[in-house]
Motif scaffolding. Structure first.
Motif, short mmCIF file in Angstrom:
data_model
loop_
_atom_site.label_atom_id
_atom_site.label_comp_id
_atom_site.label_asym_id
_atom_site.label_seq_id
_atom_site.Cartn_x
_atom_site.Cartn_y
_atom_site.Cartn_z
N GLN A 95 0.82 -1.20 0.00
CA GLN A 95 0.00 0.00 0.00
C GLN A 95 0.87 1.27 0.00
OE1 GLN A 95 -2.59 -0.08 3.31
NE2 GLN A 95 -3.34 1.98 2.94
N ILE A 96 1.90 1.21 0.83
CA ILE A 96 2.82 2.35 0.90
C ILE A 96 3.44 2.59 -0.46
CG2 ILE A 96 5.01 3.12 1.88
CD1 ILE A 96 3.00 3.16 3.97
N LYS A 97 3.79 1.48 -1.11
CA LYS A 97 4.47 1.61 -2.38
C LYS A 97 3.56 2.33 -3.39
CE LYS A 97 7.23 -1.30 -5.35
NZ LYS A 97 7.36 -2.67 -5.83
N ASP A 98 2.31 1.91 -3.41
CA ASP A 98 1.37 2.56 -4.32
C ASP A 98 1.26 4.04 -4.00
OD1 ASP A 98 0.93 0.20 -5.50
OD2 ASP A 98 -1.00 -0.22 -4.54
N LEU A 99 1.13 4.31 -2.71
CA LEU A 99 0.99 5.71 -2.32
C LEU A 99 2.24 6.50 -2.67
CD1 LEU A 99 -0.76 5.34 1.12
CD2 LEU A 99 -1.71 6.35 -0.92
N ALA A 101 4.24 5.89 -5.07
CA ALA A 101 4.25 6.12 -6.51
C ALA A 101 3.37 7.31 -6.85
CB ALA A 101 3.76 4.87 -7.24
N GLN A 102 2.23 7.34 -6.21
CA GLN A 102 1.32 8.48 -6.44
C GLN A 102 1.98 9.78 -6.03
OE1 GLN A 102 -2.63 8.42 -4.85
NE2 GLN A 102 -2.86 6.29 -5.40
N LEU A 103 2.62 9.68 -4.86
CA LEU A 103 3.25 10.89 -4.32
C LEU A 103 4.37 11.37 -5.25
CD1 LEU A 103 3.02 12.60 -1.78
CD2 LEU A 103 4.88 11.30 -0.82
N ALA B 90 9.17 10.24 -22.70
CA ALA B 90 8.25 9.13 -22.52
C ALA B 90 6.92 9.65 -22.01
CB ALA B 90 8.84 8.14 -21.52
N PRO B 91 5.81 9.05 -22.48
CA PRO B 91 4.52 9.55 -22.02
C PRO B 91 4.41 9.45 -20.51
CG PRO B 91 4.30 7.44 -23.15
CD PRO B 91 5.69 7.91 -23.38
N ALA B 92 3.77 10.42 -19.96
CA ALA B 92 3.68 10.45 -18.50
C ALA B 92 2.95 9.20 -18.02
CB ALA B 92 2.91 11.68 -18.06
N ALA B 93 3.45 8.67 -16.93
CA ALA B 93 2.83 7.47 -16.37
C ALA B 93 1.38 7.76 -16.00
CB ALA B 93 3.61 7.02 -15.16
N ALA B 94 0.56 6.75 -16.15
CA ALA B 94 -0.86 6.95 -15.85
C ALA B 94 -1.02 7.38 -14.40
CB ALA B 94 -1.60 5.67 -16.09
N VAL B 95 -1.87 8.35 -14.22
CA VAL B 95 -2.03 8.92 -12.89
C VAL B 95 -3.27 8.32 -12.24
CG1 VAL B 95 -2.30 11.05 -11.63
CG2 VAL B 95 -1.04 11.03 -13.76
N GLY B 96 -3.12 8.04 -10.98
CA GLY B 96 -4.30 7.69 -10.21
C GLY B 96 -4.79 6.28 -10.37
N THR B 97 -4.05 5.44 -11.09
CA THR B 97 -4.56 4.08 -11.25
C THR B 97 -4.53 3.32 -9.94
OG1 THR B 97 -2.36 3.54 -11.92
CG2 THR B 97 -3.99 3.78 -13.66
N SER B 98 -3.59 3.69 -9.11
CA SER B 98 -3.45 2.94 -7.86
C SER B 98 -4.23 3.57 -6.72
CB SER B 98 -1.98 2.85 -7.49
OG SER B 98 -1.46 4.15 -7.43
#
Lengths: 546, 1066
Positions: A95-99, A101-103, B90-98
C-alpha cells in the motif's frame, strides 16, 4: 575599521572608435590630487590594469560547500526511511508503495509546474548579483600621483595579494597639469569591461579629475558617498605586505617564459592534497629551479641565473595567486622576484618598459592564525623618537620620493635612524618602498592616520608573545616528526614560571597540534587559538630559520 | 574570411539541448578552413577548428562532411529536422490508477469492541455478605496464627491477620471495631512485616478503624497519633483516620493544629479565606526553599480547607514525580484514596499513567524512612505497582458494591482529556488510549475484543477480532453501580473533555430514563453546549421531549439557538419560527439571538427581524438593548464577528429605529476597539449625514473615522468623502494626494475613483494632483505597495495629465532611483519625439533596468534608421547593452534592417570589441557575412589587439591572406604573435597557425627572419613540449632558408651510444 569616501560622480570610460577616455573620480575629501595624460603604450597599460583588477577581485580562500539544505533533506529522508521500514514490518508495504508512486507522480507534477517560477527567480537572483556586484569589492584602489610616476595600488578581497601598477611619465604624452598626492578612486566592475576596449589605434586618455565627469543632467545626489567597513585583518594584511617590501630579500630575475612555465604547471594539474608549496632552489651561478609539491615537478629556469652570494632553498605557499601574472607574460621583458623567506611574503615585479607591476603575496592565501606569525612584520625595527620621525617624513613628503641616503643628506639624521623612521612610516601606511626603483615614497593610505597600535596585533596574546621574544625569554628546539611534520618544543620564561609549549607543524607549516602548560591552554585548549607561549615559540623558530 | 557554407546540428536528450555548428570559410583565394562551434543552446559556444592551416576546397569539403557525419553518428540531427523518437519524452505514467487501493486503513478508534454480554458482572449487593462478615470476624477473634483457613489440597495456608483487618475496613464491618481495638499494638515493631511487624498491623488497624470505626476508636487513634515511638506511616494513617472519624468542631480544631505546624510564612494564608493569597504565599515559600520543603504540601493536604485546596492541586499538577517530591506525593496519593478524594486521586492517577519511571528496575526500593536520602524515587516497579493499585482500589470498591466506585471512577475519568491521546503505534491493535490501564478497565472491562495485554500494562485488540466498535453495547465495568448513581454520569457529561468518556457516559445514562426525565432545562442546555456529538445529540433528544408548543419555554429555545450543536440550533430555529409572536415581543430573547455566538443563529435573527414589523417602542428597546450589549463586548476576534453581524442586522432590519440613538452613543461606538462596533458608529454617522450635507460632519469625527484601524470603518469615512460634491472635493487636493499615498490599501483604492472624478470635472485640479503624485514618486521611501499604486493611477486615469510633462521631467523620472518612476518615465518616453533624442542617449536607454524604457529605446532606434546609418559606430554600441533583450533586439535590427554596405570594418571591429560572448559571436557572424577584401587588413590589425582568446584565434584566419609577404605588417603584429604564443595551456590551433605562418614568413626574407627568430627565441623557453619542439624546429628551418640570420641555438651533437645504450666518448 570604517572608511568613508565621497566621490563626485562615478568613474567612467568614454569610448569612441578612435578615442578612449578613462576618467577616475577621486575622493573629494582628500587633498586635491589630479592628473591627466595620454597613454603612449595603451596595450601594455590595458593588460597591466586588467591584472590589477584581477588582484582586486582575487579571492582564493577555501569556501566549503553549503550543505545545510542537503543535510536537512537527508535527516528528513532518514526519518522517512525508518518510517518505511517500520511500516513495512506492519505489513503495509504494498500500500505504501502505491501511495509513494502516487506521491512521486504528484511531486513530479508539482515540480514541473513550479519549475518556471524557480527558473525565473534564479534569473532574478543572478541579476541582483550582477547589479550589486560593486558591493563585492572591498576597497577602491588608491591612486598616487608623484613627480616621476603615477601608481595604482590595491589589495585583494582575500587579504593576501597586493597589486601595484606604476606608470612613469615616459608612458604618457601630453601630460596636463597635475598635483601630487594620494587619493582613492571610485571603481566598479563595469570599468573592467571598458578597460578591455583599450587599443593602440585609439588615443587613450587617463584623467584623475576631482571636478568629476559631468555626464548627465541628473537629479541624483551630487556626491556619491561610500562607506566601507573593512575588517581589521584586511588593513593589517595590507600593512604587513607593505612593510615587508622594505625588508631585505633574496632577489633574482626570471624570463617571462619562466613565469609562463610556472603557470603552465599549475594549469595542467590540480592538487588535492598538501603540501601546496613551491620550493625555490637558489644556487649561485646556476639556473633557478622550482619544484612543485606534492608532485615534485621541477621547472628549471635556464635563462635565469641566480646571482646571489649564497645558496638557499625557500618554500612559499599560495602559488595559484601567480595566475594574476598570466596577462603580463607577453608584455613583460622580465620579472624580478623578491623572496623574504619561508612562509614569508614574496614580491613579483614585472618590468613592462616604463611601467612596473608589483604583485605582493602574503605568506599564505588565507591569513588565519595557524599560519600566522606575520605580526612580526609590524614590529618596530628601531626605536626612533617622534621628532626625528616627523622630520624624516616632512623631508620625504617635500619631494614625495627619496632614497634613504638622500634623506640622510637633507635631514642630517643618521642612516639607521632614517631607516627606522621610514620603516615606522611604512608600517603606518603613510610611506611605501618602491621595489622597482629602490626609493621610499610618501603615500598616505587613508585620509585619517591608521590606528597602528590597534592594528598591530589581532589579540593581546600576540603582543604578549612579542614581549617574550623581545625579552629573549624563549628557547626552541625543532625535531622532524613522522610524515614530514615538524615538532617544536621549548621553554618560555613568564614571570617566575617556566612554561613548556610544544607545537606540531604539518608540511604546509600549519599548526596541527599544540600544547602548553599555561592556564589559558588548560582552559581553552586551542578553541580560541594558540596561547602566547605557542605563538612565541613559533615566532622564535621562524627567526632562527631565517 | 567569407562563409561558404554552414550546417547547424542539434542534440536533445532529457533536459539538455546542445548545438553544434560547422562552418566552411574561405580565407583567401583557394584557401579554405573548417571551424566548428558547440555548446548548450542559448549559452556561449566554444570554438574550435579542424584545419590548422588553410586547405584546398575539396579537402575542406571532405573535412566538413566528415565532421558533420561524425556528429550525426553521435546523435546530432540537422536543425529543423524531426527528432528521433527515442529523444521524445516518454509519455507520463498513468495517474491515479493505484488510487483505489489506498483506502484500507482502519479507523483510529478501536477500543469499543462488542461486549461479551452484560451478564459478566456481578450484581452489587451488600458491602459484605453474611458469610464474609462471619469469616472475617472469626479470623479477627482468632489471634493465634496456627489456625488454618481456606484449606486447599496440598497447601496449608493461614489467612494473614493483616489482610483480614484490611478486608474488614474495606467492607466497613462495624462489628470488627472491638477486635481491632484489642489487636492494636499486639505485633512487635521489630517483627516480620508478614506477621504485622514494622507497624504494619497497627497501620492496617488504623486504616480500617477510619473506615468502620465510631467515636469509641478516637481515643485509641489519638494515642497512636501521639505515640512518638510509632513509625511515621502509622502516625500518618492514624491522623487520616482521626480526621475521618471526627465531628466538625474537632476537625476544625485539628485543622488549626495542623496550620500551626506549617512554616510561619504560610500561617496567615492558610487561616485566611483567599485561595489566591495562600497560593501566592506557598509559591513564594517553595520558590525560596529547598525542594525538601515541598513536604508542607503534604501537611496542607491534611488540612484540605477550601482556602488551601487550589494551591495543593496546582502543586500536584506540576511537581515532578521524582525525589524528593515523590515521597510526599505518594503520601498524598494514598491519603486521597483513603479519603475518597476523587479529584486528587484522578489527578495523580493520570500523572502516574503519563509519567515514565525515573529508572527501569526497582532495585532501589523505596524505604519510606530513608526516602530523603534515596538518590532516586519512582522506579519502574513503583509505577507499575501504583498503576495497578489504582484499578485495584476501584475494582475492590466496585466488587463490594461500594458507591465510592462511581465517585473515584468519575475522578479518574475526568482527569483525562482528548489532549492525552497518545500517538498511535500500531493502528490495528492499539488505539490512542491503549496505554492507560484504569481508564480502559473502567470503560471497556466487558469488551470482548479489547483486553489487557499479557503483561497487563496496556490494552489492545485481541487477535482476529474486529476493532470496529459496536453501537449501543455497554462495555464498562460495574454498569449497575453507574446506573445506581447517574449523577456521576451527568457529571462526566458536563465536565469531561474526553471523547471515549462521553461515548461511554451518554450510552450509560440513556439506560436511566427516569433520571433523564427529571433533568431541568439548564441541564439539557449544558448537554447541548458540549462539543461532543453524542452528548449534544442526547441533549437534543431531551429537548425535543420537553418542547411543548402550547407552553413554550423561551429560555430553552434561546439556549438551543445558542448551543454548539448545529442540529440543535436548526431545530431551535424551527421552533422559534413557530413561536415568532412570543419571541418578537421579548427583546431580551431577540437581542440574545442577534448577538449569538454562531453566525447561523445571527443570520436567523436577521431573517426573523427582516420579516417582522416592530412597534416603535419595542424596536427602540431592542436597539437600545443590542447597542448596550455591543458596547459591553470584549476585544476577542469572535466578538468582532458578532458585532459585525449585529451591526448589519441593525442596519438592515431596524433602520427606522436607529434614529433614536444619541450622538454621545455614536462617539462611544466609534471609540470601541472592535471594528464591528465602530462600523455601527460610522454607519449611524453616515445615516445622520446622508440626509443633510455630508460636509456638516465635524472634522474630528471625520478624522477619527479615516484613521480607524479597521478598514470597514475607514470605508464608511471614504463613503462620506465620496458623497461630498466635486466642487468641495476639488479644493481638497492635498487630502486626496495624501490618501493616494497612504499606507492603507483601502484608503488608496477608495480615493482613486474620487480623484478620477475630480480630475474629469476640474482638469486644472487634476493636473495639480498628477504633478504632486509624480513628485511623490520621485521622492523615495514611500511605503511598500504605494509606488505601484501611484504608478497605476498615473498610467491610468491621470495619464492625460502627465503626458504634458516636460522632457526634462521625463529624464528626471528615468534617472530617479525608484523603479516605478523609471517605468513611468519609460511610458512617457514613447511620447517624446525620437528626433530630439541623441543617438548616444538612446543607446544608454537600451541598457536601462526598466523594460518599458528599453522598449521605448528600441522604438526610438527603430525610427532613427537614417541616423543609425550615418553614425554606425555610435549606433552599434546598442549591441553591447547591459540587458540581453536589448542585445537580441539589436542583433535582429542589425541583421534585418541594415545591409552589408552599412558594416564597414570599423563597425565590425567596434562590435567585436565587446567582451560579451554573444556580441562577439554576432560580430564574427557579421565579419563572415559582410566580408569585403578591402576590409581585411584593417580587421586583422585591429582584431589582433583584442584581449579575448576567441577573437585572437579568429584573427589567425586572416594571417595568410593579409599578412603574408608583408614584413612591415609582421613587425606591427609582433605583440599579437607573442601573446598568442604565450597563452598558458590554451589556443592550440591558434598557436599552430601562428607558428606555421611565422615559419613560412621567416623563410622568405632576412628581415622577416630576424623578427620571427626574436619571437621564437623568446617562446622557446617554454616547457610545453609541443610548443618548444615546434619553435625550435621553426627556427632551424628558418636558419636553413636564411643562413644569414644568427640562430640563438647551440646544437649539441648527440652522444654516441654503444651496445646497450651506454654513451661512448668519441
Amino acid at each position: 575599521m570604517e572608511f568613508q569616501y565621497s566621490y563626485k560622480g562615478s568613474s567612467t570610460v568614454a569610448q569612441s572608435p578612435d578615442r578612449t577616455a578613462l576618467s577616475f573620480s577621486p575622493d573629494v575629501t582628500r587633498e586635491p590630487t589630479y592628473f591627466s595624460g595620454e597613454i603612449g603604450k595603451p596595450l601594455a597599460f590595458r593588460e597591466a590594469i586588467s591584472a590589477l583588477h584581477d588582484v582586486v577581485v582575487s579571492d582564493l580562500r577555501f569556501k566549503p560547500k553549503d550543505k545545510t539544505a542537503y543535510k536537512a533533506w537527508a535527516a528528513q529522508q532518514e526519518i522517512i526511511d525508518w518510517d518505511e521500514i517500520a511500516r513495512q514490518r506492519a505489513g503495509n508495504a504494498r500500500q505504501i508503495k502505491d501511495l509513494q508512486a502516487q506521491l512521486t507522480e504528484l511531486s513530479a507534477r508539482a515540480a514541473s509546474r513550479t519549475k518556471p517560477f524557480f527558473a525565473e527567480r534564479q534569473k532574478y537572483f543572478n541579476w541582483l548579483w550582477q547589479k550589486d556586484r560593486d558591493a563585492w569589492y572591498v576597497l577602491d584602489p588608491v591612486i598616487t600621483v608623484h613627480p616621476d610616476e603615477v601608481f595604482f595600488e590595491c589589495f585583494s578581497e582575500d587579504e593576501s595579494s597586493y597589486g601595484r601598477l606604476g606608470a612613469s611619465y615616459e608612458v604618457f604624452e601630453n601630460i596636463g597639469a597635475f598635483a601630487c598626492g594620494t587619493t582613492n578612486v571610485d571603481y566598479s566592475a563595469a570599468l573592467y569591461d571598458e578597460f578591455q576596449k583599450i587599443r593602440s589605434y585609439k588615443t587613450t586618455k587617463l584623467g584623475i579629475d576631482p571636478s568629476g565627469f559631468e555626464v548627465t543632467t541628473t537629479a541624483e545626489d551630487a556626491f556619491k558617498e561610500v562607506k566601507i567597513d573593512l575588517p581589521d585583518s584586511w588593513v593589517r594584511g595590507f600593512l604587513q605586505v607593505n612593510s615587508a617590501m622594505a625588508l631585505p630579500a633574496r632577489t633574482f630575475d626570471l624570463h617571462p617564459m619562466d613565469v609562463h612555465n610556472l603557470c603552465f604547471v599549475l594549469r595542467r594539474r590540480k592538487e588535492k592534497l598538501g603540501p601546496r608549496s613551491m620550493r625555490w632552489h637558489l644556487t649561485p651561478g646556476q639556473p633557478v629551479r622550482v619544484t612543485f609539491d606534492p608532485w615534485g615537478t621541477e621547472v628549471i629556469c635556464r635563462r635565469s641565473i641566480y646571482k646571489g652570494a649564497d645558496a638557499a632553498e625557500i618554500r612559499v605557499w599560495g602559488r595559484r595567486r601567480l595566475h594574476i601574472l598570466e596577462r603580463l607574460i607577453p608584455i613583460a621583458s622580465r620579472f624580478t622576484v623578491h623572496l623574504l623567506g619561508q612562509g614569508m611574503p614574496s614580491f613579483w615585479v614585472a618590468d613592462l618598459g616604463h611601467m612596473t607591476f608589483t604583485l605582493g603575496l602574503s605568506g599564505w592565501t588565507s591569513n588565519d592564525w595557524s599560519k600566522s606569525g606575520n605580526f612580526d612584520l609590524l614590529a618596530p625595527r628601531k626605536d626612533v623618537d617622534e621628532a626625528t620621525k616627523l622630520k624624516v617624513f616632512a623631508a620625504l613628503k617635500k619631494d614625495w620620493l627619496a632614497t634613504p641616503d638622500q634623506l640622510v643628506a637633507t635631514t642630517g639624521v643618521s642612516r639607521a635612524h632614517v631607516l627606522g623612521a621610514l620603516s615606522a612610516w611604512t608600517q603606518a601606511g603613510r610611506a611605501i618602498y618602491d621595489l622597482a626603483k629602490g626609493v621610499y615614497r610618501a603615500r598616505e593610505l587613508s585620509r585619517e592616520p591608521l590606528p597602528l597600535d590597534a592594528l598591530r596585533f589581532s589579540n593581546e596574546r600576540e603582543s604578549a608573545a612579542m614581549r617574550f621574544i623581545d625579552a629573549q625569554a624563549v628557547t626552541v628546539r625543532a625535531n622532524a616528526g613522522p610524515d614530514n611534520t615538524m615538532a617544536l618544543g621549548g621553554r618560555v620564561k613568564a614571570g617566575g614560571n617556566e612554561l613548556l609549549p610544544s607545537l606540531v607543524l604539518d608540511p604546509d607549516g600549519r599548526v596541527v597540534h599544540g600544547e602548553c602548560t599555561c592556564n589559558f591552554f588548560q582552559q581553552n585548549q586551542l578553541r580560541k587559538g594558540p596561547c602566547e607561549h605557542m605563538l612565541a615559540l613559533r615566532l622564535q623558530h621562524q627567526r632562527q630559520v631565517h | 574570411m567569407k562563409l561558404v557554407k554552414t550546417t547547424s546540428l542539434v542534440f536533445a536528450e532529457g533536459r539538455s539541448e546542445k548545438v553544434y555548428s560547422v562552418e566552411l570559410c574561405e580565407v583567401g583565394p583557394g584557401q579554405f578552413v573548417v571551424h566548428f562551434r558547440y555548446g548548450k543552446r542559448g549559452g556561449p559556444l566554444k570554438d574550435g577548428s579542424k584545419t590548422v592551416a588553410p586547405v584546398k576546397k575539396a579537402e575542406a569539403e571532405r573535412v566538413f562532411d566528415k565532421l558533420v557525419q561524425q556528429q550525426v553518428e553521435k546523435g546530432y540531427v540537422p536543425e529543423g529536422a524531426s527528432r528521433p523518437a527515442a529523444t521524445v519524452a516518454a509519455p507520463a505514467a498513468a495517474v491515479g490508477t493505484s488510487r483505489g487501493t489506498a483506502s484500507a486503513t482502519s479507523p483510529g478508534v478501536s477500543g469499543s469492541a462488542a461486549s461479551r454480554g452484560a451478564g459478566g458482572s456481578r450484581g452489587p449487593g451488600e458491602l459484605a455478605s453474611e458469610a464474609q462478615r462471619a469469616r472475617i470476624l472469626e479470623r479477627l477473634a482468632q489471634t493465634g496464627s496456627d489456625r488454618r483457613w481456606f484449606k486447599r489440597p496440598g497447601h496449608d495456608k493461614t489467612w494473614n491477620l493483616q489482610r483480614a483487618i484490611w478486608r474488614a475496613g474495606e467492607l466497613r464491618i462495624a462489628e470488627a471495631e472491638p477486635h481491632l481495638l484489642r489487636l492494636l499494638g499486639t505485633a512487635p515493631l521489630s517483627g516480620e512485616a508478614a506477621a504485622g511487624g514494622k507497624g504494619l498491623r497497627d497501620y492496617c488497624i488504623a486504616w480500617a478503624l477510619g473506615r468502620l470505626g465510631s467515636a469509641a476508636s478516637v481515643d485509641a487513634l489519638t494515642k497512636l497519633y501521639r505515640d512518638a515511638a510509632a513509625p511515621g506511616h502509622v502516625q500518618r494513617i492514624a491522623t487520616l483516620a482521626l480526621v475521618a472519624l471526627s465531628d466538625a468542631a474537632s476537625k476544625e480544631e485539628f485543622a488549626e493544629h495542623m496550620v500551626a505546624s506549617l512554616p510561619a510564612p504560610l500561617h496567615a494564608g492558610a487561616r485566611g479565606t483567599s485561595p489566591e493569597a495562600f497560593t501566592a504565599a506557598l509559591d513564594a515559600y517553595l520558590g525560596s526553599a529547598t525542594p525538601d520543603a515541598w513536604g508542607v504540601v503534604d501537611v496542607a493536604y491534611v488540612i484540605d480547607s477550601p482556602t488551601v485546596r487550589p494551591a495543593i492541586l496546582a502543586q500536584l499538577a506540576r511537581a515532578p514525580l521524582a525525589a524528593p517530591y515523590f515521597y510526599f506525593i505518594r503520601h498524598i496519593f494514598k491519603a486521597a484514596e483513603y479519603r475518597r478524594d476523587a479529584r486528587v486521586f484522578g489527578l495523580l492517577a493520570l500523572r502516574i499513567e503519563k509519567t515514565r519511571a525515573s529508572f527501569a528496575h526497582a532495585n532501589h526500593s523505596y524505604p519510606g524512612g530513608r526516602a530523603r536520602a534515596a538518590p532516586e524515587a519512582y522506579g519502574g516497579h513503583t509505577r507499575r505497582y501504583l498503576r495497578h493499585r489504582i484499578w485495584r482500589t476501584l475494582r475492590r470498591a466496585g466488587r463490594a458494591g461500594d458507591a465510592d466506585y462511581v465517585l473515584l471512577a468519575v475522578g479518574v475519568l475526568l482527569a483525562f482529556s482528548d489532549r492525552d491521546a497518545a500517538p498511535l503505534i500500531d493502528v490495528n491493535r492499539y488505539d490512542a488510549w491503549s496505554g492507560y490501564l484504569a481508564f480502559n478497565h473502567i470503560l471497556f472491562e466487558h469488551s470482548s475484543e479489547f483486553a489487557p495485554s499479557a503483561g497487563r500494562n496496556t490494552w489492545r485488540v485481541k487477535r482476529g477480532q474486529s476493532a470496529v466498535p459496536k453501537p449501543n453495547v455497554r462495555l464498562e465495568a460495574f454498569p449497575k453501580l453507574w446506573e445506581a448513581r447517574p449523577e456521576g454520569l451527568m457529571h462526566l457529561l458536563a465536565e469531561s473533555e474526553c471523547t471515549p468518556v462521553h461515548t461511554f457516559a451518554a450510552r450509560a445514562i440513556s439506560a436511566v430514563p427516569a433520571f433523564l426525565a427529571q433533568l431541568d432545562v439548564d441541564d439539557v442546555l449544558v448537554l447541548l453546549g458540549r462539543k461532543f456529538e453524542v452528548t449534544a445529540r442526547l441533549g437534543l433528544e431531551l429537548a425535543e421531549k420537553r418542547y411543548d408548543p402550547n407552553a413554550v419555554n423561551l429560555s430553552l429555545l434561546v439556549g438551543m439557538a445558542r448551543a454548539v450543536y448545529a442540529p440543535a440550533r436548526a431545530r431551535a430555529f424551527t421552533w422559534l419560527d413557530e413561536q415568532r409572536i412570543k419571541v418578537l415581543a421579548d427583546t431580551s430573547v431577540v437581542s440574545a439571538l442577534v448577538l449569538a455566538p454562531h453566525s447561523d443563529t445571527r443570520e436567523f435573527a436577521r431573517r426573523l427581524l427582516r420579516s417582522a414589523v416592530l412597534p416603535p417602542d419595542v424596536g427602540l428597546a431592542l436597539v437600545a438593548r443590542v447597542v448596550s450589549a455591543m458596547l459591553a463586548l470584549g476585544s476577542a476576534p469572535e466578538d468582532d464577528a458578532r458585532a459585525r453581524d449585529a451591526t448589519s442586522t441593525l442596519v438592515s432590519t431596524l433602520a427606522p429605529h436607529l434614529a433614536g440613538i444619541g450622538s454621545a452613543v455614536v462617539k462611544d461606538l466609534l471609540a470601541h476597539p472592535l471594528a464591528g462596533v465602530q462600523e455601527l458608529g460610522a454607519e449611524l454617522l453616515l445615516r445622520a449625514a446622508s440626509g443633510a450635507d455630508a460636509a456638516s460632519i465635524p472634522d474630528d469625527v471625520m478624522v477619527q473615522i479615516l484613521h480607524s484601524q479597521h478598514h470597514n470603518v475607514r470605508a464608511v469615512g471614504l463613503r462620506l468623502l465620496a458623497e461630498l460634491p466635486d466642487a468641495v472635493l476639488s479644493k481638497m487636493e492635498l487630502l486626496l494626494v495624501r490618501l493616494s499615498i497612504d499606507k492603507n490599501a483601502d484608503l488608496r483604492n477608495a480615493s482613486r475613483p474620487i480623484i478620477a472624478r475630480v480630475a474629469v470635472a476640474f482638469p486644472p485640479h487634476g493636473e495639480t494632483i498628477a504633478r504632486a503624485l509624480v513628485e511623490s514618486l520621485l521622492r523615495r521611501k514611500l511605503p511598500d505597495e504605494v509606488p505601484s499604486h501611484v504608478l497605476r493611477m498615473l498610467k491610468g486615469e491621470l495619464f492625460g495629465f502627465v503626458t504634458h510633462l516636460d522632457t526634462s521631467d521625463v529624464w528626471r523620472l528615468l534617472q530617479s532611483g525608484s523603479a516605478h518612476a523609471q517605468e513611468l518615465g519609460g511610458l512617457l518616453l514613447a511620447r517624446v519625439d525620437p528626433a530630439q533624442v541623441e543617438l548616444g542617449r538612446i543607446v544608454q536607454l537600451a541598457s536601462h533596468d526598466v523594460l518599458s524604457v528599453r522598449e521605448a529605446a528600441w522604438a526610438f532606434f527603430d525610427k532613427s534608421e537614417a541616423r543609425v546609418r550615418t553614425s554606425m559606430a555610435d549606433a552599434s554600441r546598442i549591441l553591447d547593452a547591459k540587458w540581453e533583450d536589448s542585445r537580441r533586439w539589436g542583433f535582429e535590427f542589425f541583421r534585418t534592417r541594415l545591409g552589408g554596405e552599412a558594416f564597414h570594418a570599423d563597425v565590425i571591429v567596434t562590435i567585436l570589441d565587446s567582451v560579451r560572448p554573444d556580441v562577439q559571436a554576432f560580430g564574427r557572424e557579421l565579419a563572415q557575412k559582410h566580408f569585403k577584401d578591402e576590409d581585411g587588413p584593417v580587421l586583422m590589425t585591429k582584431l589582433a589587439e583584442h584581449p579575448t582568446v576567441a577573437v585572437q584565434v579568429f584573427t589567425t584566419n586572416y594571417l595568410t591572406r593579409f599578412a603574408a609577404d608583408r614584413p612591415g605588417r609582421i613587425e606591427s603584429m609582433v605583440p599579437y604573435f607573442t601573446s598568442v604564443l604565450s597563452l598558458v595551456n590554451q589556443g592550440r590551433v591558434a598557436k599552430q597557425r601562428v607558428l606555421a605562418f611565422l615559419e613560412a614568413e621567416g623563410a622568405k626574407n632576412e628581415e622577416s627572419a630576424q623578427l620571427v627568430i626574436a619571437i621564437l627565441h623568446r617562446i622557446s623557453a617554454t616547457i610545453s613540449v609541443e610548443s618548444r619542439g615546434a619553435t625550435i624546429a621553426a627556427m632551424v628551418a628558418i636558419h636553413h632558408a636564411q643562413p644569414g640570420v644568427v640562430l640563438p641555438l647551440r646544437i649539441k651533437a648527440p652522444p654516441m651510444r654503444g651496445p646497450g645504450g651506454i654513451p661512448v666518448l668519441v
